[in-house]
Write a protein that holds these residues in place. Sequence first.
Motif, PDB file in Angstrom:
ATOM      1  N   ARG A  32      48.227  33.099  47.094  1.00  0.00           N
ATOM      2  CA  ARG A  32      47.270  31.986  47.027  1.00  0.00           C
ATOM      3  C   ARG A  32      46.786  31.757  45.600  1.00  0.00           C
ATOM      4  O   ARG A  32      46.616  30.619  45.160  1.00  0.00           O
ATOM      5  N   MET A  79      47.636  28.295  42.985  1.00  0.00           N
ATOM      6  CA  MET A  79      46.561  27.396  42.578  1.00  0.00           C
ATOM      7  C   MET A  79      46.968  26.564  41.366  1.00  0.00           C
ATOM      8  O   MET A  79      47.561  27.083  40.420  1.00  0.00           O
ATOM      9  N   LYS A  94      45.165  33.722  36.329  1.00  0.00           N
ATOM     10  CA  LYS A  94      45.646  34.078  37.669  1.00  0.00           C
ATOM     11  C   LYS A  94      46.032  35.555  37.737  1.00  0.00           C
ATOM     12  O   LYS A  94      45.675  36.270  38.680  1.00  0.00           O
ATOM     13  N   ILE A 114      37.671  29.852  45.219  1.00  0.00           N
ATOM     14  CA  ILE A 114      38.937  29.394  45.796  1.00  0.00           C
ATOM     15  C   ILE A 114      39.144  30.002  47.192  1.00  0.00           C
ATOM     16  O   ILE A 114      40.245  29.957  47.741  1.00  0.00           O
TER      17      ILE A 114
END
Length: 346
Positions: A247, A251, A259, A320
């Motif tokens: 996930r 993004m 990340k 998120i």
Amino acid sequence: MIDTFEIRLSTAHSIVNLLSRELGQEIKFRNSSFCKISDPLGQPGVRAINITRQKNSNKCSIAIEINPTELLKGVASIDLFGCGVENVEALEQALNEMLTSIHPYFALSRRQWRLSRVDYAMQFHTPHVELYTILESKGPIPYRYEGLQKPGSTYNKCRSSRINAYNKGNQISKTNSPKDIKEEAIGLYRFEFQCLNPKYFREKYNIDHSELFGLFREDIAHSVLKSQHGRHIKAGDYYTLDEAAKRIMGMKGRQQQTKELAIDVLRFIDSAGSLPKALQSVQNGDVNVPEFLRVVKSNSSFEKLKGKFNEFIREHLCKIGINPILLPDDYDMTSLPNTSSSLFTA
């Protein structure tokens, strides 16, 4: 949305003798200042009467612990009290009848009883109740709170409140509650905020001190519980590391380096065992701490790193929809919704 509450009356010591006579029980003070009488009337709903001698005074306070649902139903119950207008009116009548049954002196209309505690709560049944208690117990301990290690619960306390997210079935199984109640509580998750000093909420919601049931409103209970859930349990659903990594990497609008760092932070928290333990590792300058959280030279620099750590979790994980606490790899699911989704969006 209310589990229990307490009302308190300040009165002369002679009234304690009246209470003792009417209850048919001797009141013995521990350490010359406090006495607790459990199940004083032998009826559901009246949990205890607590009597405290006030220092340097002939005054005493008499506090009565009430479970409103049990008081209204007349039987043991794990249901929460709904704060609708009709329900509150029925509670006021039942409470007054109970107090008058002890002695007319204690009637609501004759004495200035004050709300001294209220326990707001919400709950739902889930097959994952045990897992939720494990995951949430690894979450944050808010500022000015002390985290207490209690099996099967997330229990944090400060001077004015307690927070408890726990397996109600496990808790009630250890009591002498009726068999049907124990069976009904199996798989029941409860989130509870115990307010030991309602003064702050009276002022916040503009409730006069003379309004005994002024805080018994659904909008207030919902607002308090949602706010406290957000403080004690991080936002975002729970994922395994592999699923969270997918996930995060999927993004858009985020740098590759950010990340990868988010995934490293998840690994770090997981290896530490909990968010408080991860912060302890940061403070200790342990070798497994991510580079951007290292070099602690003083308490002030640790506070800055702590703020940086919390901000990173908030901006790059919670926002998120990813909780910083990971699901166990051997679990048969790759994701689990946050308890907030069942508590506040049902």
